[in-house]
Every structure is written in structure tokens, then in C-alpha cells.
Write a protein that holds these residues in place. Structure first.
Motif, PDB file in Angstrom:
ATOM      1  N   UNK A   1     126.619  48.648  81.497  1.00  0.00           N
ATOM      2  CA  UNK A   1     126.789  47.307  82.034  1.00  0.00           C
ATOM      3  C   UNK A   1     125.853  46.915  83.156  1.00  0.00           C
ATOM      4  N   UNK A   2     124.844  47.726  83.456  1.00  0.00           N
ATOM      5  CA  UNK A   2     123.930  47.364  84.533  1.00  0.00           C
ATOM      6  C   UNK A   2     122.982  46.267  84.075  1.00  0.00           C
ATOM      7  N   UNK A   3     122.701  45.316  84.963  1.00  0.00           N
ATOM      8  CA  UNK A   3     121.788  44.220  84.656  1.00  0.00           C
ATOM      9  C   UNK A   3     120.415  44.444  85.261  1.00  0.00           C
ATOM     10  N   UNK A   4     120.338  45.342  86.260  1.00  0.00           N
ATOM     11  CA  UNK A   4     119.075  45.633  86.943  1.00  0.00           C
ATOM     12  C   UNK A   4     119.275  46.907  87.755  1.00  0.00           C
ATOM     13  N   UNK A   5     118.207  47.390  88.375  1.00  0.00           N
ATOM     14  CA  UNK A   5     118.326  48.554  89.249  1.00  0.00           C
ATOM     15  C   UNK A   5     119.237  48.254  90.444  1.00  0.00           C
TER      16      UNK A   5
ATOM     17  N   UNK B   1     114.218  50.584  98.912  1.00  0.00           N
ATOM     18  CA  UNK B   1     113.005  51.369  98.707  1.00  0.00           C
ATOM     19  C   UNK B   1     113.165  52.302  97.513  1.00  0.00           C
ATOM     20  N   UNK B   2     114.336  52.910  97.347  1.00  0.00           N
ATOM     21  CA  UNK B   2     114.567  53.790  96.199  1.00  0.00           C
ATOM     22  C   UNK B   2     114.400  53.023  94.892  1.00  0.00           C
ATOM     23  N   UNK B   3     114.882  51.789  94.863  1.00  0.00           N
ATOM     24  CA  UNK B   3     114.748  50.978  93.645  1.00  0.00           C
ATOM     25  C   UNK B   3     113.296  50.607  93.385  1.00  0.00           C
ATOM     26  N   UNK B   4     112.533  50.336  94.438  1.00  0.00           N
ATOM     27  CA  UNK B   4     111.108  50.044  94.275  1.00  0.00           C
ATOM     28  C   UNK B   4     110.380  51.246  93.669  1.00  0.00           C
ATOM     29  N   UNK B   5     110.728  52.443  94.136  1.00  0.00           N
ATOM     30  CA  UNK B   5     110.076  53.656  93.645  1.00  0.00           C
ATOM     31  C   UNK B   5     110.318  53.842  92.142  1.00  0.00           C
ATOM     32  N   UNK B   6     111.509  53.467  91.675  1.00  0.00           N
ATOM     33  CA  UNK B   6     111.875  53.674  90.272  1.00  0.00           C
ATOM     34  C   UNK B   6     111.533  52.502  89.372  1.00  0.00           C
ATOM     35  N   UNK B   7     110.981  51.433  89.930  1.00  0.00           N
ATOM     36  CA  UNK B   7     110.713  50.225  89.148  1.00  0.00           C
ATOM     37  C   UNK B   7     109.444  50.377  88.309  1.00  0.00           C
ATOM     38  N   UNK B   8     109.533  51.281  87.338  1.00  0.00           N
ATOM     39  CA  UNK B   8     108.448  51.544  86.390  1.00  0.00           C
ATOM     40  C   UNK B   8     109.101  51.720  85.028  1.00  0.00           C
ATOM     41  N   UNK B   9     108.644  50.993  84.055  1.00  0.00           N
ATOM     42  CA  UNK B   9     109.308  51.008  82.748  1.00  0.00           C
ATOM     43  C   UNK B   9     108.464  51.708  81.689  1.00  0.00           C
ATOM     44  N   UNK B  10     109.089  52.653  81.017  1.00  0.00           N
ATOM     45  CA  UNK B  10     108.547  53.189  79.771  1.00  0.00           C
ATOM     46  C   UNK B  10     109.682  53.098  78.759  1.00  0.00           C
ATOM     47  N   UNK B  11     109.505  52.279  77.742  1.00  0.00           N
ATOM     48  CA  UNK B  11     110.548  52.008  76.757  1.00  0.00           C
ATOM     49  C   UNK B  11     110.018  52.228  75.345  1.00  0.00           C
ATOM     50  N   UNK B  12     110.902  52.670  74.461  1.00  0.00           N
ATOM     51  CA  UNK B  12     110.586  52.834  73.044  1.00  0.00           C
ATOM     52  C   UNK B  12     111.597  52.048  72.226  1.00  0.00           C
ATOM     53  N   UNK B  13     111.154  51.528  71.091  1.00  0.00           N
ATOM     54  CA  UNK B  13     112.060  50.756  70.249  1.00  0.00           C
ATOM     55  C   UNK B  13     111.568  50.663  68.825  1.00  0.00           C
ATOM     56  N   UNK B  14     112.281  49.845  68.051  1.00  0.00           N
ATOM     57  CA  UNK B  14     111.946  49.664  66.640  1.00  0.00           C
ATOM     58  C   UNK B  14     111.828  48.185  66.328  1.00  0.00           C
TER      59      UNK B  14
ATOM     60  N   UNK C   1     114.313  40.024  85.497  1.00  0.00           N
ATOM     61  CA  UNK C   1     114.085  39.816  86.914  1.00  0.00           C
ATOM     62  C   UNK C   1     114.921  40.746  87.777  1.00  0.00           C
ATOM     63  N   UNK C   2     114.674  40.775  89.104  1.00  0.00           N
ATOM     64  CA  UNK C   2     115.405  41.673  90.009  1.00  0.00           C
ATOM     65  C   UNK C   2     116.919  41.524  89.934  1.00  0.00           C
ATOM     66  N   UNK C   3     117.407  40.322  89.660  1.00  0.00           N
ATOM     67  CA  UNK C   3     118.845  40.104  89.564  1.00  0.00           C
ATOM     68  C   UNK C   3     119.408  40.274  88.171  1.00  0.00           C
ATOM     69  N   UNK C   4     118.564  40.603  87.206  1.00  0.00           N
ATOM     70  CA  UNK C   4     119.011  40.820  85.842  1.00  0.00           C
ATOM     71  C   UNK C   4     118.778  39.663  84.898  1.00  0.00           C
ATOM     72  N   UNK C   5     118.263  38.546  85.409  1.00  0.00           N
ATOM     73  CA  UNK C   5     118.038  37.383  84.543  1.00  0.00           C
ATOM     74  C   UNK C   5     116.798  37.598  83.679  1.00  0.00           C
TER      75      UNK C   5
END
Length: 270
Positions: free
Chosen positions: A56-60, A188-201, A238-242
Motif C-alpha cells: 500500500x505504499x504510494x512513495x518512499x 535524507x535516507x529517502x533521497x539516498x534510495x531514490x533510484x529506480x531499477x524496474x523490470x516488467x512485461x 511524484x514525491x507524494x505518490x501522484x
């Protein structure tokens, strides 16, 4: 029996790791590890079998500090593969957990399986081919001049991989978990993790993300759309999940660009 090394053109498609043997003899046969290889660009995502699945998370911003620390256990990277001096070298343009050790290894066929032996680190990996390798196969490198981020999108048949960097690179001298643990605050912890690597079909015109370094991206659609010959729109969060459409500039491309669009009739220069 002689074991031969593949050429780059034989590597296109999806590869699933069945075994990792570290230099100390420890073994991992349970992590979910998938490497998608395009003409030369690639994406690779590595997640432990016991990783938590925040629901249920919308963002970090929805995750606690403990959940952010759990994310730091993942690995994911994307870039360009080349062959030189008898070894394959995975350049990491996007790297979720940066390291100072170059990623290079020797690949040899063992029947349909590929065995990878580390060049700069002692390890052995076994890779099995996924179903449906081959065409269509294409990739683009992308840049966001406003944020300074870079990204890469690769498609090989029904598989796709997407990697998006942090706006500011991280130092490679410390493990990601240590950087997150040492962050001064949650922001700051969220900034450090704000890198996306995603896989899909890809099914029809729908590009669905199935696995990601960012839990809130799983189940979303990427919805790539080409804009002329030098632009690509991707569905982002976006940062808020939108959700919003993020425009990227295409800085390099390979393969047929029309297969990188979920919009029928979209076109771009070659």
C-alpha cells in the motif's frame, strides 16, 4: 570438451540466475535475479527471497526507517555491455547500490546455461535463458536536463527494464546500507534510495512493472510514448505518490524505436 564464449548478439533476451557461489564458498540459489540484455544496453535487478514487501505504499515517504533499511539490501543497475580482452564488462550508468569494484566477468557456455566467472571479484554465477528471447529488441539512454538525472529503457521481446538514476550520484566507497543507516534524517535516507531499477512485461500496449527497487512502483504502468525523434514520455510517480508523465531527452538509441512505445502509431527517427 571445449567450452566456448558467447558473442554479444547471442546474449539478447532475459536471463535468470540459478546459482551464485561466492569466493568464500557461500551459495545463493534463492534470490530472484534477472538480467535483461538488449542489443548492447541492459538492466539487472537482484532481490533476496526473504525481502519484505511493503503493502500500500504510494512513495518512499510512506516507509519507516526500518523499511528503508530493508530496501538497501537490493541490487539493481543498468547500462551498456561490451566485450574486450576476453571478458564482458557491464558499465553501470545507473546503479542502485554503487560499488568501486568494476563489474566484469568471463562467460562460457555449459550447454544452454551460461557460467560467469568474476574478473575483479571471486564469484561464479549460473544463468539460464528465459523464454521468448529475440526480437523486438531496442534500447534508449535518456537525460532529464531539469533534474540532472539519467535513465535507460531496454526492451527484449515481451520483457522490459527501466533504470533511473538519483539526481546526485552516491559515493562508491561505502555499502548502501551504511549510507542509509548514517543518514541524518528520514528525508535524507529517502533521497539516498531514490533510484529506480524496474523490470516488467509488455502485454498488448500495456507495460506493467512487476519488480522494482521502489515498492510503490510495482503494479504501475510505464506507458512509454515517443515524442518526435528526441523525446520520450514515461509514467512516473511524484514525491507524494501522484502519477505524472515525465519527459526525457533521448541521448542514444539502438534497435527499432517504435517498439519502445505503448502508443500505437508513435514514430521516431532512426
Amino acid at each position: 570438451m571445449a567450452h566456448t564464449s558467447p558473442v554479444l548478439a547471442e546474449l539478447t533476451g532475459a536471463w535468470h540466475r540459478s546459482l551464485l557461489v561466492e569466493g568464500d564458498g557461500s551459495r545463493d540459489a534463492t534470490s530472484t535475479v534477472t538480467w535483461l540484455q538488449g542489443p548492447t544496453r541492459y538492466a539487472d535487478l537482484r532481490q533476496a527471497a526473504d525481502r519484505p514487501h511493503p503493502q500500500g505504499s504510494r512513495s518512499l515517504g510512506d516507509l519507516s526507517f526500518g523499511q528503508l533499511l530493508d530496501l538497501a539490501r537490493q541490487e539493481g543497475f543498468a547500462g551498456r555491455l561490451h566485450h574486450a580482452d576476453g571478458a564482458f564488462h557491464w558499465n553501470r550508468a545507473v546503479d542502485f547500490a554503487p560499488t568501486s569494484v568494476p563489474d566484469a566477468g568471463v562467460l562460457t557456455w555449459r550447454g544452454p546455461m551460461l557460467m560467469e566467472t568474476g574478473l575483479h571479484a571471486p564469484y561464479t554465477e549460473h544463468w539460464l535463458p528465459g523464454a521468448g528471447a529475440g526480437l523486438p529488441c531496442a534500447a534508449v539512454e535518456l537525460a532529464d536536463p531539469d533534474s540532472g538525472a539519467i535513465a535507460l529503457l531496454v526492451r527484449t521481446r515481451t520483457w522490459f527494464g527501466y533504470g533511473r538514476s538519483r539526481p546526485e550520484p552516491l559515493p562508491a566507497h561505502a555499502p548502501l546500507a551504511e549510507l542509509v543507516a548514517g543518514a541524518g534524517d528520514l528525508g535524507r535516507a529517502r533521497q539516498i534510495l531514490d533510484c529506480e531499477v524496474s523490470l516488467g512485461r509488455v502485454v498488448g500496449h500495456r507495460w506493467t512493472l512487476h519488480r522494482s527497487t521502489l515498492p510503490h512502483r510495482v503494479g504501475r504502468t510505464l506507458a512509454p510514448g515517443l515524442v518526435g525523434s528526441a523525446g520520450l514520455l514515461l509514467a512516473d510517480t511524484g514525491p507524494g505518490g501522484a502519477p505524472y508523465a515525465r519527459r526525457w531527452e533521448v541521448t542514444a538509441a539502438e534497435g527499432r524505436l517504435d517498439v519502445l512505445s505503448s502508443i500505437s502509431g508513435s514514430s521516431a527517427g532512426t
